[in-house]
Design a protein around this motif. Structure first.
Motif, PDB file in Angstrom:
ATOM      1  N   CYS A  81     110.858  69.036 -28.984  1.00 49.12           N
ATOM      2  CA  CYS A  81     111.109  67.648 -28.569  1.00 49.12           C
ATOM      3  C   CYS A  81     110.478  66.677 -29.561  1.00 49.12           C
ATOM      4  O   CYS A  81     109.522  67.015 -30.261  1.00 49.12           O
ATOM      5  CB  CYS A  81     110.495  67.391 -27.192  1.00 49.12           C
ATOM      6  SG  CYS A  81     111.074  68.468 -25.873  1.00 49.12           S
ATOM      7  N   GLU A  85     110.584  61.826 -26.554  1.00 46.74           N
ATOM      8  CA  GLU A  85     111.287  62.611 -25.536  1.00 46.74           C
ATOM      9  C   GLU A  85     110.315  63.330 -24.620  1.00 46.74           C
ATOM     10  O   GLU A  85     110.519  63.385 -23.399  1.00 46.74           O
ATOM     11  CB  GLU A  85     112.203  63.643 -26.214  1.00 46.74           C
ATOM     12  CG  GLU A  85     113.406  63.040 -26.921  1.00 46.74           C
ATOM     13  CD  GLU A  85     114.115  64.046 -27.812  1.00 46.74           C
ATOM     14  OE1 GLU A  85     115.248  63.763 -28.225  1.00 46.74           O
ATOM     15  OE2 GLU A  85     113.507  65.114 -28.109  1.00 46.74           O
ATOM     16  N   ALA A  89     109.768  62.751 -20.617  1.00 45.98           N
ATOM     17  CA  ALA A  89     110.007  63.854 -19.670  1.00 45.98           C
ATOM     18  C   ALA A  89     108.880  64.000 -18.658  1.00 45.98           C
ATOM     19  O   ALA A  89     109.050  64.658 -17.623  1.00 45.98           O
ATOM     20  CB  ALA A  89     110.193  65.161 -20.439  1.00 45.98           C
ATOM     21  N   PRO A  92     109.068  61.240 -13.503  1.00 46.64           N
ATOM     22  CA  PRO A  92     110.093  61.776 -12.602  1.00 46.64           C
ATOM     23  C   PRO A  92     111.476  61.326 -13.084  1.00 46.64           C
ATOM     24  O   PRO A  92     111.621  60.213 -13.605  1.00 46.64           O
ATOM     25  CB  PRO A  92     109.743  61.146 -11.251  1.00 46.64           C
ATOM     26  CG  PRO A  92     108.304  60.769 -11.356  1.00 46.64           C
ATOM     27  CD  PRO A  92     108.075  60.413 -12.791  1.00 46.64           C
ATOM     28  N   PRO A  93     112.511  62.168 -12.930  1.00 45.50           N
ATOM     29  CA  PRO A  93     113.842  61.848 -13.474  1.00 45.50           C
ATOM     30  C   PRO A  93     114.369  60.484 -13.058  1.00 45.50           C
ATOM     31  O   PRO A  93     114.903  59.741 -13.886  1.00 45.50           O
ATOM     32  CB  PRO A  93     114.721  62.983 -12.924  1.00 45.50           C
ATOM     33  CG  PRO A  93     113.775  64.117 -12.730  1.00 45.50           C
ATOM     34  CD  PRO A  93     112.472  63.502 -12.314  1.00 45.50           C
ATOM     35  N   GLU A  94     114.195  60.136 -11.771  1.00 42.02           N
ATOM     36  CA  GLU A  94     114.729  58.860 -11.328  1.00 42.02           C
ATOM     37  C   GLU A  94     113.992  57.687 -11.965  1.00 42.02           C
ATOM     38  O   GLU A  94     114.569  56.622 -12.221  1.00 42.02           O
ATOM     39  CB  GLU A  94     114.669  58.749  -9.794  1.00 42.02           C
ATOM     40  CG  GLU A  94     113.268  58.717  -9.196  1.00 42.02           C
ATOM     41  CD  GLU A  94     112.602  60.091  -9.077  1.00 42.02           C
ATOM     42  OE1 GLU A  94     111.491  60.154  -8.538  1.00 42.02           O
ATOM     43  OE2 GLU A  94     113.218  61.087  -9.537  1.00 42.02           O
ATOM     44  N   GLN A  95     112.701  57.881 -12.281  1.00 44.52           N
ATOM     45  CA  GLN A  95     111.931  56.819 -12.911  1.00 44.52           C
ATOM     46  C   GLN A  95     112.259  56.734 -14.397  1.00 44.52           C
ATOM     47  O   GLN A  95     112.323  55.644 -14.973  1.00 44.52           O
ATOM     48  CB  GLN A  95     110.436  57.068 -12.704  1.00 44.52           C
ATOM     49  CG  GLN A  95     109.555  55.878 -13.011  1.00 44.52           C
ATOM     50  CD  GLN A  95     108.088  56.149 -12.670  1.00 44.52           C
ATOM     51  OE1 GLN A  95     107.700  57.274 -12.401  1.00 44.52           O
ATOM     52  NE2 GLN A  95     107.286  55.101 -12.685  1.00 44.52           N
ATOM     53  N   ALA A  96     112.476  57.897 -15.019  1.00 40.46           N
ATOM     54  CA  ALA A  96     112.766  57.932 -16.454  1.00 40.46           C
ATOM     55  C   ALA A  96     114.058  57.192 -16.769  1.00 40.46           C
ATOM     56  O   ALA A  96     114.213  56.619 -17.860  1.00 40.46           O
ATOM     57  CB  ALA A  96     112.860  59.375 -16.934  1.00 40.46           C
ATOM     58  N   ASP A  97     114.998  57.171 -15.812  1.00 36.90           N
ATOM     59  CA  ASP A  97     116.299  56.534 -16.058  1.00 36.90           C
ATOM     60  C   ASP A  97     116.192  55.025 -16.251  1.00 36.90           C
ATOM     61  O   ASP A  97     116.907  54.451 -17.070  1.00 36.90           O
ATOM     62  CB  ASP A  97     117.251  56.835 -14.896  1.00 36.90           C
ATOM     63  CG  ASP A  97     117.710  58.287 -14.901  1.00 36.90           C
ATOM     64  OD1 ASP A  97     117.617  58.917 -15.978  1.00 36.90           O
ATOM     65  OD2 ASP A  97     118.134  58.790 -13.844  1.00 36.90           O
ATOM     66  N   ASN A 100     112.068  53.636 -18.757  1.00 35.87           N
ATOM     67  CA  ASN A 100     111.622  54.265 -20.013  1.00 35.87           C
ATOM     68  C   ASN A 100     110.775  53.322 -20.859  1.00 35.87           C
ATOM     69  O   ASN A 100     110.123  53.745 -21.808  1.00 35.87           O
ATOM     70  CB  ASN A 100     112.811  54.788 -20.812  1.00 35.87           C
ATOM     71  CG  ASN A 100     113.832  53.711 -21.120  1.00 35.87           C
ATOM     72  OD1 ASN A 100     113.601  52.521 -20.849  1.00 35.87           O
ATOM     73  ND2 ASN A 100     114.973  54.117 -21.675  1.00 35.87           N
TER      74      ASN A 100
END
Length: 504
Positions: A81, A85, A89, A92-97, A100
């Motif tokens: 990575c 990146e 990572a 949490p995925p929903e926060q990363a969206d 960022n």
């Protein structure tokens, strides 16, 4: 306000690492965690993070507590990575969206240049990888930060960045940090936990003050134990006298008093706690075979260059005499290691402008302990190079902290501290009178660093060394060479250089 409670915690692997550990971590605590190599520091952090099960005791965490955990080493899967990146990572995925931007803020706080943020971690130095790990732990906005050797692989400038970053953290954020850098601990902590197999000690003081308090507490324990044992002996002597009198006189009353005195002595002996005895991590001893030469090494305005031939600096005329402990100072990348390597080579082959006395017996250790082959065993490292029998080899290895079980295991399996002690043993067995040491305190615990300091100073050893450890170089050096621009200047003290590096 307490956010985490540790009660009677214990971990036993091949032997007890620690036991009956009680600790409360509250808001605002900045705790330095200190122990010998292999003493359980990293294991304790893993237990707190929920990544290692203790043998006994319990850990109670505040509801919803988020823990940011920086381990010693970057996970292998991270190398594919980019820094950006990998930090992203961690969210949490929903926060990363949709958040960022947090990554940008954190990397900026750690002064990471933009071009490094988008470079593969496999292409970055250990120091920048360490910055990525700090960023990934901080981006999740933890309520507790666990840092395992955060200054590993960092030069003084980046150590200063980490110190400044920690100083700027919210004042109520608790931090538990493992470090062997004494100056760093003094700068960033307000409490110290000395982790021990038994009788761990906690002081609401930064490292140096806590170390002095620990020595006083251990001395008081030793006096108390000796006093309790002496009182118990006196009671037993009195009981023995009363017993003789009671038997001769036939007095049941005296015999009853005899039993009472004996019981008091037994209770006192059972309650007496012996003073802490440090587990033996391995001796660090150096030899200094001596020489009558007036100058061991002479430099005649040597050009120090990059591998592709670009001039870094000229040394001017310099020399190292017996008893000189020369510390080589300079910013990262200025060519300190290049000069040490050039002097190491001249001890085997001619290098223009560098002269070495015929009586010099050198010992060279690079910062990666390159004198040790990972595929060798410690026994092979000693017996192949030195004419000592197997029995003597095993004895000196055990004395250096490499136990019998590890002596026939590949060096790659040793801990960093064991490798460092083995490296110092290999140097000593050469019976040298001149040492070239590039970052010799890497991987050594604080006791090991202090033992190495004592050996270098106590034996009036001649050496040229490079170190980013401020405490170590201040204690050891009696001469200082500093790379300034394209020249090598001798300076009275390291303090001006250190202040400039730490100021950035």
């Amino acid at each position: 306000m307490a956010i985490l409670n540790i009660n009677a915690l214990a971990v036993t692997l091949s032997e007890p690492l620690f036991s009956n550990l009680d600790l409360t971590i509250s808001k605002g605590n900045r705790i330095g965690l200190v122990a010998q190599n292999g003493g359980g520091k990293s294991t304790l952090l893993a237990c707190i993070a929920g990544q290692h099960d203790p043998t006994g005791g319990e850990i109670t965490r505040a509801r919803g507590l988020r823990i940011g955990y920086v381990k010693q080493n970057l996970p292998p899967d991270a190398l594919a990575c980019t820094m950006y990146e990998w930090v992203l990572a961690a969210l949490p995925p929903e926060q990363a969206d949709y958040e960022n931007w947090r990554v940008d803020v954190v990397l900026n706080d750690l002064s990471v240049p933009y071009e490094f943020q988008h470079r593969l971690l496999s292409k970055l130095s250990g120091g920048w990888q360490r910055m990525a790990m700090l960023a990934a732990a901080w981006v999740v906005e933890p309520g507790l930060l666990l840092l395992d050797e955060p200054t590993n692989h960092l030069d003084l400038h980046r150590i200063a960045l980490v110190q400044g970053w920690m100083a700027a953290l919210p004042g109520d954020l608790p931090v538990l940090v493992i470090s062997h850098d004494r100056a760093f601990l003094d700068a960033v902590t307000n409490a110290t936990l000395f982790l021990r197999a038994e009788q761990s000690r906690y002081f609401a003081l930064p490292f140096s003050a806590a170390r002095a308090a620990l020595e006083q507490a251990d001395a008081a324990d030793a006096r108390r134990f000796a006093n309790d044992v002496n009182k118990a002996r006196q009671l037993r002597r009195q009981a023995a006298k009363l017993k003789n009198v009671g038997v001769n006189s036939g007095s049941d009353l005296l015999l009853t008093k005899t039993r009472q005195l004996t019981e008091r002595a037994e209770k006192m002996e059972a309650a007496a706690k012996p003073a802490h005895v440090s587990r033996h991590a391995g001796d660090i001893r150096l030899s200094n075979s001596g020489t009558h030469a007036k100058a061991l090494i002479a430099l005649e305005d040597v050009e120090v260059t990059t591998p592709d031939g670009r001039l870094l600096y000229r040394t001017g005329r310099k020399w190292i005499a017996p008893g000189d402990r020369v510390v080589l100072l300079g910013s990262n990348g200025t060519g300190k290691t290049r000069l040490v390597g050039m002097i190491a080579r001249v001890l085997e082959a001619d290098v223009p402008g560098i002269r070495c006395a015929a009586s010099v017996i050198p010992a060279y250790s690079d910062q990666h302990l390159g004198q040790l082959a990972d595929s060798d065993t410690p026994m092979q490292a000693v017996t192949r190079a030195f004419d000592i029998g197997d029995q003597r080899a095993r004895a000196v290895l055990a004395g250096a902290g490499v136990n019998y079980r590890m002596q026939d295991t590949a060096i790659a399996a040793l801990s960093g501290g064991q490798k460092a002690r083995l490296a110092m043993l290999v140097l000593r067995l050469k019976q040298p009178n001149f040492y070239l040491l590039d970052e010799p305190t890497n991987h050594l615990d604080i006791d090991g660093q202090e033992a190495l300091e004592a050996e270098l100073v106590g034996h009036e050893t001649s050496c040229l060394l490079v170190s980013h450890d401020r405490s170590f170089l201040r204690h050891v050096g009696n001469r200082f060479w500093c790379v300034q621009g394209q020249t090598l200047e001798e300076v009275e003290s390291p303090e001006v250089f250190l202040a400039a590096e730490m100021a950035g």
